[in-house]
Scaffold this active site. Structure first.
Site, PDB file in Angstrom:
ATOM      1  N   HIS A 156     -57.580  -2.004  30.591  1.00 42.84           N
ATOM      2  CA  HIS A 156     -56.156  -2.339  30.628  1.00 42.84           C
ATOM      3  C   HIS A 156     -55.842  -3.455  29.618  1.00 42.84           C
ATOM      4  CE1 HIS A 156     -54.886  -0.008  34.183  1.00 42.84           C
ATOM      5  NE2 HIS A 156     -56.123  -0.220  34.606  1.00 42.84           N
ATOM      6  N   CYS A 180     -56.575   3.790  30.722  1.00 43.22           N
ATOM      7  CA  CYS A 180     -57.248   4.027  32.003  1.00 43.22           C
ATOM      8  C   CYS A 180     -57.015   5.470  32.480  1.00 43.22           C
ATOM      9  CB  CYS A 180     -56.803   2.999  33.035  1.00 43.22           C
ATOM     10  SG  CYS A 180     -57.944   2.877  34.435  1.00 43.22           S
ATOM     11  N   SER A 220     -21.335 -14.007  40.689  1.00 49.26           N
ATOM     12  CA  SER A 220     -22.043 -14.649  41.797  1.00 49.26           C
ATOM     13  C   SER A 220     -22.404 -16.094  41.483  1.00 49.26           C
ATOM     14  CB  SER A 220     -23.334 -13.881  42.102  1.00 49.26           C
ATOM     15  OG  SER A 220     -24.245 -14.012  41.017  1.00 49.26           O
ATOM     16  N   GLY A 221     -22.276 -16.487  40.225  1.00 54.58           N
ATOM     17  CA  GLY A 221     -22.756 -17.791  39.800  1.00 54.58           C
ATOM     18  C   GLY A 221     -24.178 -17.730  39.289  1.00 54.58           C
ATOM     19  N   GLY A 222     -24.836 -16.567  39.421  1.00 52.80           N
ATOM     20  CA  GLY A 222     -26.220 -16.401  38.979  1.00 52.80           C
ATOM     21  C   GLY A 222     -26.323 -15.981  37.528  1.00 52.80           C
ATOM     22  N   VAL A 223     -27.559 -15.852  37.070  1.00 51.61           N
ATOM     23  CA  VAL A 223     -27.831 -15.558  35.662  1.00 51.61           C
ATOM     24  C   VAL A 223     -27.336 -14.164  35.275  1.00 51.61           C
ATOM     25  CG1 VAL A 223     -29.661 -15.253  33.955  1.00 51.61           C
ATOM     26  CG2 VAL A 223     -29.822 -17.097  35.630  1.00 51.61           C
ATOM     27  N   ASP A 224     -27.692 -13.146  36.085  1.00 52.62           N
ATOM     28  CA  ASP A 224     -27.422 -11.764  35.689  1.00 52.62           C
ATOM     29  C   ASP A 224     -25.928 -11.476  35.548  1.00 52.62           C
ATOM     30  OD1 ASP A 224     -30.152 -11.507  35.868  1.00 52.62           O
ATOM     31  OD2 ASP A 224     -30.120 -10.581  37.846  1.00 52.62           O
ATOM     32  N   SER A 225     -25.146 -11.806  36.554  1.00 56.04           N
ATOM     33  CA  SER A 225     -23.711 -11.511  36.476  1.00 56.04           C
ATOM     34  C   SER A 225     -23.043 -12.337  35.381  1.00 56.04           C
ATOM     35  CB  SER A 225     -23.030 -11.736  37.825  1.00 56.04           C
ATOM     36  OG  SER A 225     -23.002 -13.108  38.172  1.00 56.04           O
ATOM     37  N   SER A 226     -23.534 -13.554  35.136  1.00 54.54           N
ATOM     38  CA  SER A 226     -22.939 -14.415  34.108  1.00 54.54           C
ATOM     39  C   SER A 226     -23.188 -13.853  32.710  1.00 54.54           C
ATOM     40  CB  SER A 226     -23.513 -15.830  34.209  1.00 54.54           C
ATOM     41  OG  SER A 226     -23.271 -16.387  35.479  1.00 54.54           O
ATOM     42  N   GLU A 274     -52.984  -4.485  28.778  1.00 50.21           N
ATOM     43  CA  GLU A 274     -51.735  -5.157  29.132  1.00 50.21           C
ATOM     44  C   GLU A 274     -51.933  -6.396  29.989  1.00 50.21           C
ATOM     45  OE1 GLU A 274     -52.089  -1.717  32.191  1.00 50.21           O
ATOM     46  OE2 GLU A 274     -52.797  -2.231  30.174  1.00 50.21           O
TER      47      GLU A 274
END
Length: 509
Positions: A167, A79, A221-227, A169
């Site tokens: 586009h 584009c 934190s118990g979340g996905v990222d920090s785990s 994508e």
């Protein structure tokens, strides 16, 4: 180092989508501002120029120097990228007589070109532009047209420089994934070896080399990222990773104990800190949402800093920053990077004078989950719905008390468990309950009541940027309402939020 496709961002709303499509091909890519791209190394196999809200005819339009790229590396302009190559190298771009937005169909394709291998004439593409290439750049030949756009695609002969005015994508371009695969694999020669397993191997090796025998502290934190960040560091440095999991009193019912147990079973060196009283005491009487957030952030820093200082000679602070956070913090309008405050967990790096390590800062959220599964992290952590950092504090409208927290934890527990037992949990992106600052009249038995109301919220989404309210079965909602009112003392009314984002947000505060 690994094979990399470089994406130069001109501010398009679709730039992250280009990266996601390429990552789906098991090829690593990076997004960089058009005027702040990295040194070209042998590991960069090709370059893609994104779209843009600008017109190349604007005085303020992005105009990068492509002399180190064009003719030397495979180059694909999309584009605005296609229009810029034409504009800068002997072609001509004019405002379109017909502003083309939306679906179109390819009426002509030059199948001699690798870019269009297995792309059929007549296939649908997605247009979004107000200008058009009226004259191709010097040395270019036509490779694609639509009914309304004659020069929908071109290639500069003698170079691996390609451009399309649509586009590929977006999913509306039906063969867009194939076109990107043709460019990345057949033209750039990438080997499609970037997988969760290869990411783990490379990241663990890099962490070992970077950290060596130093100690690292990480707030879980118990979340996905920090785990997932914790498990990568654990594989690299073992017991030299010190994890701190703080109970701020605003987590879900029983969450602190169950998640702490999961972390211990994963072999992490983790310390649980019961700080419920400190947080609730500091939040007493505060109703303003922003003041709640700032208070929670300040108290967390104080507690985390105190606990971190109990660890002798800690050198590094680990964070679960992911790639969208990094991308959003870099302006395409200038060469300097401005890091958003949430990257620093409220300013921890400056506050604690520690070096920062971010093992996930090249991954999208879905990729973090894939890496987590390859690390064999339990599904009860990986499959969790997103949960706000301030916890239930921003789901209690008005001031926060022990009693309101208790009531909301009970309501939330019934709702989330109900979603799980009914087989609905995995079809919902995020769910929770909101304690409303209103009371209403009710009747229980022969008595009149005047008690609290709660709102249930469940949404579907891909990334949280937009969301639709979840059309949960009426029977299920009725069951939840009855169970909450019967079991949670203090509640006599349950409502369901049917607002989408936009215009509403997912959370109420």
């Amino acid at each position: 180092m690994q094979e990399t496709i470089l994406i130069l961002d001109f501010g398009s709303q679709y730039t992250q989508l280009i990266a996601r499509r390429i990552r789906e091909l098991n090829v690593y890519c990076e997004i960089h501002p058009y005027n702040h791209f990295p040194e070209i190394t042998p590991f960069i196999k090709g370059v893609i120029l994104s779209g843009s809200p600008f017109s190349v005819l604007d005085k303020e339009a992005p105009k990068p120097d492509l002399s180190k790229i064009k003719g030397k590396l495979p180059l694909l302009g999309l584009c605005y990228g296609a229009q810029y190559i034409a504009h800068a190298f002997g072609g001509k771009v004019l405002p379109s007589k017909i502003r083309e937005y939306g679906r179109a169909n390819l009426s002509f394709i030059d199948h001699r070109e690798k870019l269009f291998n297995d792309v059929n004439a007549g296939s649908q593409v997605w247009m979004s532009h107000g200008d058009t290439v009226s004259d191709m750049p010097t040395g270019a030949k036509l490779i694609a047209s639509t009914g309304d756009v004659h020069i929908a695609g071109y290639k500069i002969e003698g170079e691996q420089t390609y451009a399309v005015q649509f586009h590929p994508e977006v999913t509306h371009t039906t063969a867009g994934g194939m076109l990107l695969r043709n460019f990345v694999v057949d033209i750039c020669g990438c080997h499609q070896q970037w997988t969760p397993v290869s990411f783990i191997e490379n990241t663990v090796a890099e962490l070992k080399q970077k950290i060596q025998n130093d100690k690292v502290v990480l707030g879980l934190s118990g979340g996905v990222d920090s785990s997932v960040a914790a498990m990568l560091l654990h594989k690299a440095i073992g017991k030299n990773l010190y994890c701190i999991f703080v109970d701020n009193g605003l987590l879900r019912k029983n969450e602190f104990e169950s998640v702490l147990h999961s972390y211990e079973e994963m072999g992490l060196n983790v310390k649980g800190v019961d700080a419920k009283m400190e947080f609730l005491s500091e939040l007493k009487g505060i109703s303003d949402p922003e003041k709640k957030r700032k208070t929670i952030g300040r108290v967390f820093i104080e507690i985390f800093d105190k606990e971190a200082h109990l660890i002798e000679e800690v050198k590094w602070l680990a964070q679960g920053t992911i790639y969208p956070d990094v991308i959003e913090s870099i302006s395409v309008k200038g060469p300097s990077a401005t890091i958003k405050s949430h990257h620093n967990v409220g300013g921890l790096p400056d506050f604690m004078k520690l070096k920062v390590v971010e093992p996930l800062n090249t991954l999208f959220k879905d990729e973090v989950r894939k890496v987590g599964r390859a690390l064999q992290i339990p599904e009860n952590i990986l499959g969790r719905h997103p949960f706000p950092g301030p916890g239930l504090a921003i789901r209690i409208l008005g001031d926060i008390t022990h009693e309101k927290v208790r009531i909301l934890q009970e309501v939330d527990y019934i709702f989330i468990n109900g979603l799980k037992t009914s087989g609905l949990y995995d079809s919902v992106w995020q769910a929770g309950a909101i304690f409303l600052p209103v009371q209403s009249v009710g009747v229980m038995g022969d008595e009149r009541t005047y008690e609290n109301a709660v709102c249930l919220r469940a949404v579907t989404s891909h990334d949280g940027m937009t969301a639709d309210w979840c059309h949960l079965p009426y029977e299920f909602l009725g069951k939840m309402s009855n169970e909450i009112i019967n079991k949670v003392k203090g509640i006599n009314r349950v409502v369901y939020d049917i607002s989408s984002k936009p215009p509403a947000t997912i959370e109420w505060e």
